[in-house]
Structure formats: C-alpha cells, structure tokens
Scaffold this active site. Structure first.
Site, PDB file in Angstrom:
ATOM      1  CB  SER A 178      -0.949  -0.048   1.193  1.00  0.00           C
ATOM      2  OG  SER A 178      -1.878   0.989   1.109  1.00  0.00           O
ATOM      3  CG  HIS A 179       0.355   3.730   3.361  1.00  0.00           C
ATOM      4  ND1 HIS A 179      -0.471   2.664   3.613  1.00  0.00           N
ATOM      5  CD2 HIS A 179       0.985   3.999   4.527  1.00  0.00           C
ATOM      6  CE1 HIS A 179      -0.366   2.319   4.880  1.00  0.00           C
ATOM      7  NE2 HIS A 179       0.511   3.104   5.465  1.00  0.00           N
ATOM      8  CG  ASP A 343      -2.681   4.152  -1.370  1.00  0.00           C
ATOM      9  OD1 ASP A 343      -3.462   4.015  -2.330  1.00  0.00           O
ATOM     10  OD2 ASP A 343      -2.617   3.330  -0.426  1.00  0.00           O
ATOM     11  CG  ASP A 345      -2.957  -0.311  -2.311  1.00  0.00           C
ATOM     12  OD1 ASP A 345      -2.749   0.832  -1.847  1.00  0.00           O
ATOM     13  OD2 ASP A 345      -3.639  -1.156  -1.710  1.00  0.00           O
ATOM     14  CG  ASP A 347      -6.175   1.121  -0.875  1.00  0.00           C
ATOM     15  OD1 ASP A 347      -5.167   1.862  -0.880  1.00  0.00           O
ATOM     16  OD2 ASP A 347      -6.261   0.103  -0.170  1.00  0.00           O
ATOM     17  NE  ARG A 348      -3.738   4.245   3.242  1.00  0.00           N
ATOM     18  CZ  ARG A 348      -3.216   4.385   4.446  1.00  0.00           C
ATOM     19  NH1 ARG A 348      -2.746   5.552   4.844  1.00  0.00           N
ATOM     20  NH2 ARG A 348      -3.130   3.346   5.256  1.00  0.00           N
ATOM     21  CE  LYS A 432      -7.503   2.368   2.336  1.00  0.00           C
ATOM     22  NZ  LYS A 432      -7.249   1.206   3.197  1.00  0.00           N
TER      23      LYS A 432
HETATM   24  C1  VG1 Z   1      -3.758   1.770   8.459  1.00  0.00           C
HETATM   25  C2  VG1 Z   1      -4.913   2.727   8.642  1.00  0.00           C
HETATM   26  C3  VG1 Z   1      -6.225   1.986   8.392  1.00  0.00           C
HETATM   27  C4  VG1 Z   1      -6.203   1.347   6.990  1.00  0.00           C
HETATM   28  C5  VG1 Z   1      -4.983   0.463   6.854  1.00  0.00           C
HETATM   29  C6  VG1 Z   1      -4.838  -0.139   5.462  1.00  0.00           C
HETATM   30  O1  VG1 Z   1      -3.850   0.737   9.412  1.00  0.00           O
HETATM   31  O2  VG1 Z   1      -4.892   3.294   9.932  1.00  0.00           O
HETATM   32  O3  VG1 Z   1      -7.286   2.898   8.533  1.00  0.00           O
HETATM   33  O4  VG1 Z   1      -7.359   0.561   6.779  1.00  0.00           O
HETATM   34  O5  VG1 Z   1      -3.807   1.217   7.139  1.00  0.00           O
HETATM   35  O6  VG1 Z   1      -4.780   0.839   4.481  1.00  0.00           O
HETATM   36  P1  VG1 Z   1      -3.011   0.737  10.791  1.00  0.00           P
HETATM   37  O7  VG1 Z   1      -3.312  -0.584  11.428  1.00  0.00           O
HETATM   38  O8  VG1 Z   1      -1.561   0.943  10.418  1.00  0.00           O
HETATM   39  O9  VG1 Z   1      -3.516   1.904  11.581  1.00  0.00           O
HETATM   40  V1  VG1 Z   1      -3.820   0.563   3.089  1.00  0.00           V
HETATM   41  O10 VG1 Z   1      -4.093   1.824   2.032  1.00  0.00           O
HETATM   42  O11 VG1 Z   1      -2.381   0.348   3.791  1.00  0.00           O
HETATM   43  O12 VG1 Z   1      -4.355  -0.985   2.481  1.00  0.00           O
HETATM   44 CO    CO Z   2      -3.483   1.484   0.059  1.00  0.00          CO
END
Ligand code: VG1
Ligand code: CO
Length: 608
Positions: A178-179, A343, A345, A347-348, A432
C-alpha cells in the site's frame, strides 16, 4: 500531522447470512474480451532469482501428480515464524519476503486454509502496485496456484492491478504494501481478497497464520515463467494464465457509477483547473485513460504518472507530508482549483481545493451528504454510512481496516464509508477506492457549478466543506503517530491504558473533561456475528470528545503507536480555528493520561 473532520451520520444493522464461497468462479467480470494493448508500462527488467527451494538439500522434489498435462512438484518446507496478517495483509521488508520459501510458505498456507472446492478449477485474480519484487512474486504465486489445482489466473499486464480493480474483479491476490515505500530496502506485502472482492476476514487470515506454523510441503507446478508483458492467454495443460488489461474493466465500472458527462463539463471549463498526482504508483496506469482520455483533462494535469518499482524514491502516501509537491502547487499563488493524489495501490486518496485541505473524515461526510444529487449510482439515496472507529463522528461501529465494511455492504446495509487514514469508498466494490473518491468530489463540484456561466465565481471545494460544517458542525480531529517504537514499551503502554480504562467510572474527572465511558473497543459484526476485540482503547467524554489509542497493524518493523484526538464544535464562529489550536487541551490530556513519554521514550510524534 493534523487532520480535521466532521461526520454526519451512521448506520443501522440487522442480521444476515455471511458470504459463503471464498474464491470466485467464472462469473468474474474481467476476461475474455481482448482489446489492442498499449506498449508496456516502463519497468526495469531484472533477472528472476530462484526463491522456492527445498529446505534440505537431501530431499529432491518428488513428483506427486501430473494432472491434465502439468507436472506438480512437492517441495519440503519448514514453518517460518511471524507470518501473521495485520490490518491489511502481510507486510514485511522486501528482504524478509525474499528469504527462502517465505512467500511460498504463506501462499501454500493460504491454499491449505481454503476448502478445495473453493479454488480447484476456479479462477483467481492476481495484481499489484508495480513495486519492487512483484515480478518475482507473481511467478511464484502463479506456479503455486497451479500446483494446488486453480484452473485459471487472470493477471494484470506487467502484474499491475490497483486494489480497487482487484476488488472489482471479485478478489484474488494483491501484491502491495500500500502506502509503504518500495524498493530493495523497503516494504513488500500481499493481501488476499475473497469472492465478493472483500479483504479476507480474520477467520481466514488466522487460519492461514496457523497453517504457516505447521507447513511441511509446497505444491508447485513445473511450468516456465509466464510473460506478463503482453495480454493474452497461455495454457499449460488444464491450467491457464490470462494477462489482462488492468484498466478497461475498472474504468467501465466507474463509468456506470458516475455521470462522466457532468464531470467532463467541469473539467473542460476554462475557469476550472484540475491536477492529479499518481505518486509514481499504481494509479499512474489509470490516470491518463481516466482523466485525460475519458474526462478531457489536459495531459499535463497528471503528475508522476508512471508507476515505478520504487515509486521514484517516494513514499506513496497521499497526505500533507508525502504529497508535499501537490500541496505546494495547490497552495501557490494562482494555483489550480482542485488537486488529488492516491497511494501505492490506489485505494487511498487526498482531496485539495485551492489553498484548502479536505480532511478524510470531512471528505466522506461531504460525499455522503451530496451523493444523491451529484452521483447517479446513489440516485435512490444511500443505504447507510460507516466509518472506522477512530474516524471522527458520533457513533463507533467498525474497527480499523476495510475488511470490516464488506459484510455490511453485502447485506445491503452500507453505501458510503470512510477512514480517517485517507480511505473513502462505496459498495460499488469492497475496497476503498482512491479514483472513485476523486470522481465523487469532481461530481459534487460539477453539480454545484453546472449552471454557472463563464466568468461567474465558481463554488469551490472550500465553500462546500465550510457550508457542510455550518450545517452539521465541525469535528476537529488529529492523529499522532509514533513510528517504530520498541514493541515492549508500546505494549506496556496499551496494557496500562486497558487497565486504566477498566477501572474508570462514568463521571470521573480528567482536568476539565468528565468521563462518559472508557473501554477497549470490541466489534461484533452485525451480519455474521463474528467478534474482534482489543481494537483500540477509548476514553469518551461527556461533551463528545474522544481520545483513542491503538497500535498500527500495517508497519513492517517495531510498533507504531497511534493516538486519535477528536472534539466536536457546533459553533460556526470557531470553525476556522486550526485543529492543533482547538485540540491543544485534549492533546495534552492524551499524552499525560497514557504516560506516553515514559513508556515509549518519545517526546514528539514522528516527523515526516
Ligand atoms: C492503516 C490505517 C487503516 C487502513 C490500513 C490499510 O492501518 O490506519 O485505517 O485501513 O492502514 O490501508 P493501521 O493498522 O496501520 O492503523 V492501506 O491503504 O495500507 O491498504
Ligand atoms: Co493502500
């Protein structure tokens, strides 16, 4: 980091049957139609190291079966510790994933966790965000899937498919952290989404983890690497791999959700300027076909539009810190009217107006409030709204992670949802969706301005948000992150907070705040009754202010402490205050109440 927010509503639930099957079968929307493909996305070609090997040199792979034209080898393996899925998939440093059998063990453990009828001869989707190690990983996953009897793999060209696109295709594997940053020194990750396109629930990921601890064998098909650079089908006996265009079906889906004509009419106005920053991540593959080709934006409105394995040395996290270039453009003299980023992937999302930042919590609330009139998909109204527990708002329902929204959507109870962490989406898919959020905002702005003549002042992003605050009040919101703390101190702090919460009583005084309740959030899925506990320690005060503490489940090293602080302000004369100023007393309380400095040794949150 300081994000402010408001939220208007929540949702009501009742009991429904859970989704049954795990992987999808030929009903998948992607596939058979071939279109002429564009040249490759510009990735570097590297040689593929051998990652799957027998753990003992004496045990030569034994052939266990040769069903319908492919040979399947059984490779002995041994359990590897720590393969536990977090908030969103398994994430580790690339170097960890590159260890012998590391990825292979997890993939095999996954197949060991599913009922064979859910994948034997079934179709599985495979995609990713283009990060370093995806090429090698894709070949491993394809071979193990074939080795376990999957009938067909649909894989995005060059291994590219955004998380929303995989979700739209009813699930499969997403190779992404992801990010989190990518490259040889950084992060890799894998998510598994099941048939509705929803991230696998903890009942499945717990099973996978259990199986990683007892694994003894990997089943792998003896087939050559598949060329993922060209679309088309490659057959190996009864197994086949189809390389698909990562973009077209997903665009088609969004075209059915939004009024593209309306958005186009806004984007083509000479008095409206739009810019999108793909952060050299997966939405680079989608931005031009969507914003330029379909919606008429100028080609130079797309920044960093080429997906790169290391995201151009960037950190593909669309927030005020990591998307600083975009922020500078929007805050410059005579900057554009609308800016957005997504981001790793896809989704953000981050939404900016001219000199105005829309917090993620405000964003979902504004979309929800305007959905019916501006977005055809919601023309009959929204069925329900939800936010993750730490996201600002009046009701606490869903823990952190998109996986908790899917059941509600399947049950027809939820249309629009969001997380404070820059995640926004709807029930058009089960993840998302960054590009969806951008289109939702463009739709709202387009709808509000559709009767404005050239030369008339347009209603801006800031106007829409301020009007929203005036109607519903503003929830000031801020999140403090303390990254890579020592796990021991962080765990002790959470244990201490749990104990403090359990001993507390309604009416207890914390400075000028009076406690309403304190607990460790437990969530019971209203659809299937599954329960998850220990989802964050909450202190909720009589004026609606909240402090929440939890540990991140997406980091790849140490422990990340997150502290969420929120306060509601109905008085419109105070809505222009800076969130840090408005929240100062509550932030001070959050730090003293948790003894955060003593437990973690940190004076300040992580500076990005
Ligand atoms: C973080 C965010 C959460 C989100 C998750 C995955 O998780 O706080 O809201 O759903 O990332 O997003 P955590 O456990 O680090 O707080 V992504 O765009 O990384 O799939
Ligand atoms: Co993501």
């Amino acid at each position: 980091m300081a994000f402010s927010s408001s939220m208007i509503n929540s949702f009501i639930l009742s009991s429904f049957k859970p989704q049954q099957s795990i992987l999808s079968f030929p009903s998948i929307s992607y596939g058979d139609s071939f279109k002429p493909r564009k040249p490759l996305l510009p990735f570097r070609i590297r040689s593929v190291p051998t990652l799957i090997r027998a753990t003992s040199s004496s045990s030569f792979p034994a052939t266990i079966a040769e069903p319908e034209g492919i040979k399947i080898n059984s490779i002995p393996s041994k359990p590897i510790k720590g393969q536990k899925t977090g908030t969103s998939g398994l994430r580790k440093k690339v170097k960890v994933f590159m260890q012998e059998n590391y990825l292979a063990n997890w993939i095999q453990a996954l197949f060991n966790s599913l009922p064979p009828e859910d994948y034997k001869n079934g179709v599985l989707v495979l995609g990713g965000d283009g990060r370093y190690f995806n090429r090698e990983a894709a070949q491993i996953i394809i071979k193990i899937a074939a080795g376990n009897g999957v009938g067909k793999i649909l894989v995005g060209q060059e291994g590219i498919l955004s998380t929303p696109a995989v979700s739209a295709a009813n699930g499969g594997f997403i190779m992404s952290a992801s990010h989190n940053p990518g490259g040889p020194e950084y992060d890799w990750g894998i998510k598994f989404n099941y048939s509705s396109g929803q991230p696998a629930p903890e009942s499945i990921t717990d099973k996978i983890y259990g199986n990683t601890l007892s694994i003894s064998e990997i089943k792998i098909a003896d087939i050559p690497d598949v060329d993922l650079s060209k679309t088309g089908v490659t057959k190996f006996g009864s197994f086949s791999v189809e390389v698909i265009d990562p973009v077209s079906d997903y665009l088609e889906l969004l075209e059915s959700v939004f009024d593209f004509q309306l958005i186009r009419s806004l984007i083509s106005r000479p008095d409206f300027r739009f810019t999108f920053d793909a952060m050299h991540a997966v939405t680079g593959a989608y931005a031009k076909p969507m914003f330029v080709d379909k919606l008429g934006a100028s080609p130079d409105s797309i920044a960093n539009g080429i997906p790169l394995e290391d995201f151009g040395h960037g950190h593909p996290d669309p927030n005020l810190t990591y998307a600083k270039d975009l922020v500078n453009i929007l805050y410059a003299e005579n900057g554009p009217d609308f800016g957005a980023a997504s981001d790793g992937d896809g989704d953000r999302n981050m939404i900016l107006g001219r000199r105005f930042f829309v917090t993620p919590s405000d964003s979902v609330a504004v979309i929800a409030a305007n959905a019916r009139e501006a977005i055809p998909y919601f023309k009959d109204g929204v069925k329900g709204l939800a936010r993750s527990m730490p996201t600002s708002g009046a009701l606490d329902r869903v823990p952190t992670g998109w996986k908790f929204f899917g059941n509600l959507m399947d049950a027809g109870k939820l249309s629009v949802c969001g997380e404070e962490s820059f995640g926004t989406g709807s029930d058009h898919i089960r993840e998302k969706d960054g590009i969806w959020a951008v289109l939702a905002w463009l739709s709202i702005i387009a709808h509000r301005n559709k009767d404005k003549k050239a030369g008339e002042k347009l209603i801006s992003v800031a106007d829409v948000v301020k009007e929203h605050w005036a109607t519903y009040g503003r929830n000031f919101f801020s999140r403090y992150d303390y990254e890579e703390c020592e796990s021991e101190g962080a765990n002790k702090m959470v244990a201490y907070l749990r104990e403090t919460a359990s001993k507390s009583k309604t009416g207890d005084k914390y400075g000028s705040y009076v406690l309403q309740f304190a607990d460790d959030f437990t969530y019971t899925d209203p659809v299937d009754g599954s329960v998850v506990s220990k989802q964050g320690v909450r202190f909720v005060f009589s004026d609606g202010s909240r402090i929440i503490y939890r540990l991140s489940g997406t980091g790849s090293a140490g422990a990340t402490v997150r502290v969420y602080i929120e306060q509601f302000e109905p008085d419109a004369s105070k809505h222009d205050l800076d969130a840090q100023v408005a929240l100062k007393p509550l932030i001070d309380l959050a730090l003293s109440l948790s003894k955060l400095k003593d437990f973690t040794g940190r004076e300040k949150p992580t500076e990005y």
